[in-house]
Design a protein around this motif. Structure first.
Motif, PDB file in Angstrom:
ATOM      1  N   SER A 160      46.666   7.318  37.460  1.00 31.70           N
ATOM      2  CA  SER A 160      47.988   6.687  37.471  1.00 31.70           C
ATOM      3  C   SER A 160      48.348   6.160  38.859  1.00 31.70           C
ATOM      4  O   SER A 160      48.830   5.034  39.003  1.00 31.70           O
ATOM      5  CB  SER A 160      49.044   7.687  36.999  1.00 31.70           C
ATOM      6  N   TYR A 161      48.109   6.971  39.887  1.00 32.60           N
ATOM      7  CA  TYR A 161      48.589   6.606  41.213  1.00 32.60           C
ATOM      8  C   TYR A 161      47.594   5.753  41.997  1.00 32.60           C
ATOM      9  O   TYR A 161      47.979   5.087  42.962  1.00 32.60           O
ATOM     10  CB  TYR A 161      48.957   7.870  41.998  1.00 32.60           C
ATOM     11  N   GLU A 162      46.317   5.751  41.587  1.00 34.84           N
ATOM     12  CA  GLU A 162      45.360   4.874  42.256  1.00 34.84           C
ATOM     13  C   GLU A 162      45.645   3.408  41.960  1.00 34.84           C
ATOM     14  O   GLU A 162      45.334   2.535  42.772  1.00 34.84           O
ATOM     15  CB  GLU A 162      43.929   5.233  41.847  1.00 34.84           C
ATOM     16  N   LEU A 315      56.455  12.974  36.898  1.00 30.73           N
ATOM     17  CA  LEU A 315      55.309  12.490  37.675  1.00 30.73           C
ATOM     18  C   LEU A 315      54.739  11.213  37.072  1.00 30.73           C
ATOM     19  O   LEU A 315      54.519  10.214  37.776  1.00 30.73           O
ATOM     20  CB  LEU A 315      54.243  13.589  37.710  1.00 30.73           C
ATOM     21  N   MET A 316      54.502  11.210  35.770  1.00 29.20           N
ATOM     22  CA  MET A 316      53.901  10.049  35.120  1.00 29.20           C
ATOM     23  C   MET A 316      54.882   8.885  35.053  1.00 29.20           C
ATOM     24  O   MET A 316      54.477   7.719  35.203  1.00 29.20           O
ATOM     25  CB  MET A 316      53.435  10.433  33.711  1.00 29.20           C
ATOM     26  N   ASN A 317      56.156   9.164  34.836  1.00 33.38           N
ATOM     27  CA  ASN A 317      57.149   8.088  34.816  1.00 33.38           C
ATOM     28  C   ASN A 317      57.247   7.392  36.172  1.00 33.38           C
ATOM     29  O   ASN A 317      57.357   6.161  36.244  1.00 33.38           O
ATOM     30  CB  ASN A 317      58.526   8.634  34.419  1.00 33.38           C
ATOM     31  N   LEU A 318      57.209   8.189  37.234  1.00 32.72           N
ATOM     32  CA  LEU A 318      57.264   7.602  38.576  1.00 32.72           C
ATOM     33  C   LEU A 318      56.068   6.695  38.823  1.00 32.72           C
ATOM     34  O   LEU A 318      56.209   5.599  39.381  1.00 32.72           O
ATOM     35  CB  LEU A 318      57.314   8.712  39.625  1.00 32.72           C
ATOM     36  N   GLY A 319      54.887   7.146  38.399  1.00 36.21           N
ATOM     37  CA  GLY A 319      53.685   6.348  38.627  1.00 36.21           C
ATOM     38  C   GLY A 319      53.668   5.062  37.826  1.00 36.21           C
ATOM     39  O   GLY A 319      53.429   3.982  38.375  1.00 36.21           O
ATOM     40  N   LYS A 321      56.178   3.675  35.643  1.00 40.38           N
ATOM     41  CA  LYS A 321      57.401   2.887  35.433  1.00 40.38           C
ATOM     42  C   LYS A 321      58.098   2.473  36.726  1.00 40.38           C
ATOM     43  O   LYS A 321      58.986   1.614  36.686  1.00 40.38           O
ATOM     44  CB  LYS A 321      58.385   3.679  34.567  1.00 40.38           C
ATOM     45  N   VAL A 322      57.722   3.073  37.847  1.00 36.15           N
ATOM     46  CA  VAL A 322      58.381   2.744  39.113  1.00 36.15           C
ATOM     47  C   VAL A 322      57.395   2.165  40.116  1.00 36.15           C
ATOM     48  O   VAL A 322      57.546   1.037  40.588  1.00 36.15           O
ATOM     49  CB  VAL A 322      59.085   3.991  39.716  1.00 36.15           C
ATOM     50  N   LEU A 323      56.357   2.942  40.454  1.00 37.36           N
ATOM     51  CA  LEU A 323      55.464   2.524  41.540  1.00 37.36           C
ATOM     52  C   LEU A 323      54.612   1.307  41.175  1.00 37.36           C
ATOM     53  O   LEU A 323      54.441   0.398  41.998  1.00 37.36           O
ATOM     54  CB  LEU A 323      54.564   3.690  41.950  1.00 37.36           C
ATOM     55  N   ILE A 324      54.073   1.275  39.964  1.00 33.74           N
ATOM     56  CA  ILE A 324      53.235   0.129  39.587  1.00 33.74           C
ATOM     57  C   ILE A 324      54.054  -1.164  39.518  1.00 33.74           C
ATOM     58  O   ILE A 324      53.637  -2.191  40.078  1.00 33.74           O
ATOM     59  CB  ILE A 324      52.498   0.413  38.261  1.00 33.74           C
TER      60      ILE A 324
END
Length: 345
Positions: A160-162, A315-319, A321-324
């Protein structure tokens, strides 16, 4: 032309970088406990040596002396391979980081970098992506439901975060026009630090670095209050030590990469006007870079003892729905600004 002396220099540099990574990882455990103690209004380690400075050596000796336990129903080969992969990938990541300018010895320039490949950023992304396999293999091979849950969390978190981290790097590459870490460092002489041109990209990269290193508030793979110890629940002795060491080495390398990509690396603003010798400038650059790295290591620890852990859905929502979306917006803004300023010039 590559000479025997140059090869010997590279071998020595590899050994030095390896030893520095281990020493910093070892004393990061001491610093972590001291920072935690300061924030919780207590003393922290103070028995082993003056001010507790020998505590990391005592902890390392304890790890070596502990009984080696391998669960009967585990996959023994993979059980051993997991921490080995995690430690190996953590140690080889620093090969492309430029620690300073070149040293001039006998009229020959010796770069303070193990290797300068023109795809240095891709190398770091590739190696860190392989590192998660050490966690996944260890969690699955343990034959423990808590370990498996931690491994699944780690793999989904990394994936998710990569994506957001990669998009943040794409915006930086668009701005610099190169994937070489040495070229990116050289471009940031004076105050031309990339943090000025890519503030949103830096923020995204920093948050993703916390997730990639499994640091609080993103330590879901090893959340001890829920999963006992996560993916390394069944590990003991130096196999557990390898996992813990790998985390601290990754924190050190992440701090070095952040300093290199966004904060000028080894460049010291205004030092060129002092008339110092090139070798002295190179040595001071190394010191300046490690000062930046030390600040970001402290920042990692500060956040750990300040913020609570996210829930898994947060954690998954941040990755996703926000960061991407923010990283895609950052790429678009970077392209638009480059087109506008290119038209102006």
């Amino acid at each position: 032309m590559i000479t025997g002396g140059f090869i010997l220099y590279k071998v020595i540099l590899v050994v030095i970088v390896f030893l520095i990574s281990l020493v910093i990882a070892m004393y990061s455990t001491y610093a972590e406990r001291k920072v935690a103690a300061f924030m919780q209004d207590r003393i922290g380690p103070n028995r082993a040596g003056p001010f507790g400075l020998l505590q990391p050596l005592a902890d390392g000796l304890k790890m070596f002396m502990k009984e080696e336990i391998i669960p009967n129903l585990s996959n023994k080969f993979l059980f051993i391979l997991g921490p080995s992969v995690a430690m190996f990938t953590a140690c080889i990541t620093g090969a492309v980081i430029p620690w300073g300018k070149s040293l001039m010895i006998g009229g020959t320039a010796y770069p303070l970098q193990v290797t300068d490949i023109n795809i240095g950023i891709l190398y770091i992304m590739a190696v860190t992506s392989i590192g998660v396999y050490g966690i996944m293999i260890g969690g699955w091979a343990s034959n423990n439901k808590y370990s498996l849950m931690g491994a699944l969390r780690a793999s989904s978190q990394m994936i998710s975060y990569e994506i957001a981290m990669g998009l943040a790097i794409i915006a930086l590459v668009m701005h610099t026009g190169t994937l070489s870490l040495r070229d990116i460092s050289a471009m940031q002489s004076g105050w031309h630090w990339n943090i000025i041109y890519q503030p949103l990209g830096f923020l995204i990269f920093l948050i993703c670095a916390f997730a990639e290193t499994n640091r609080t508030p993103f330590d879901l793979p090893e959340s001890d209050s829920e999963l006992i110890g996560g993916y390394h629940t069944e590990y003991s002795s130096m196999k557990l030590g390898f996992y813990l060491f790998a985390e601290y080495i990754n924190m050190f390398i992440s701090s070095a990469v952040i300093s290199t990509l966004y904060f000028g690396g080894y460049n010291i603003p205004g030092i060129g006007h002092l008339g110092l010798s090139p070798n002295l400038v190179a040595i001071l650059g190394v010191v300046f870079l490690f000062a930046k790295i030390s600040f970001f290591i402290f920042f990692f620890m500060w956040v750990r003892w300040t913020l609570p852990r996210f829930r898994y859905d947060q954690l998954m929502n941040l990755g996703w729905k926000v960061l991407i979306p923010l990283s895609i917006l950052n790429v678009g803004l970077t392209g638009a600004l480059m087109w506008i300023f290119g038209r102006i010039h």
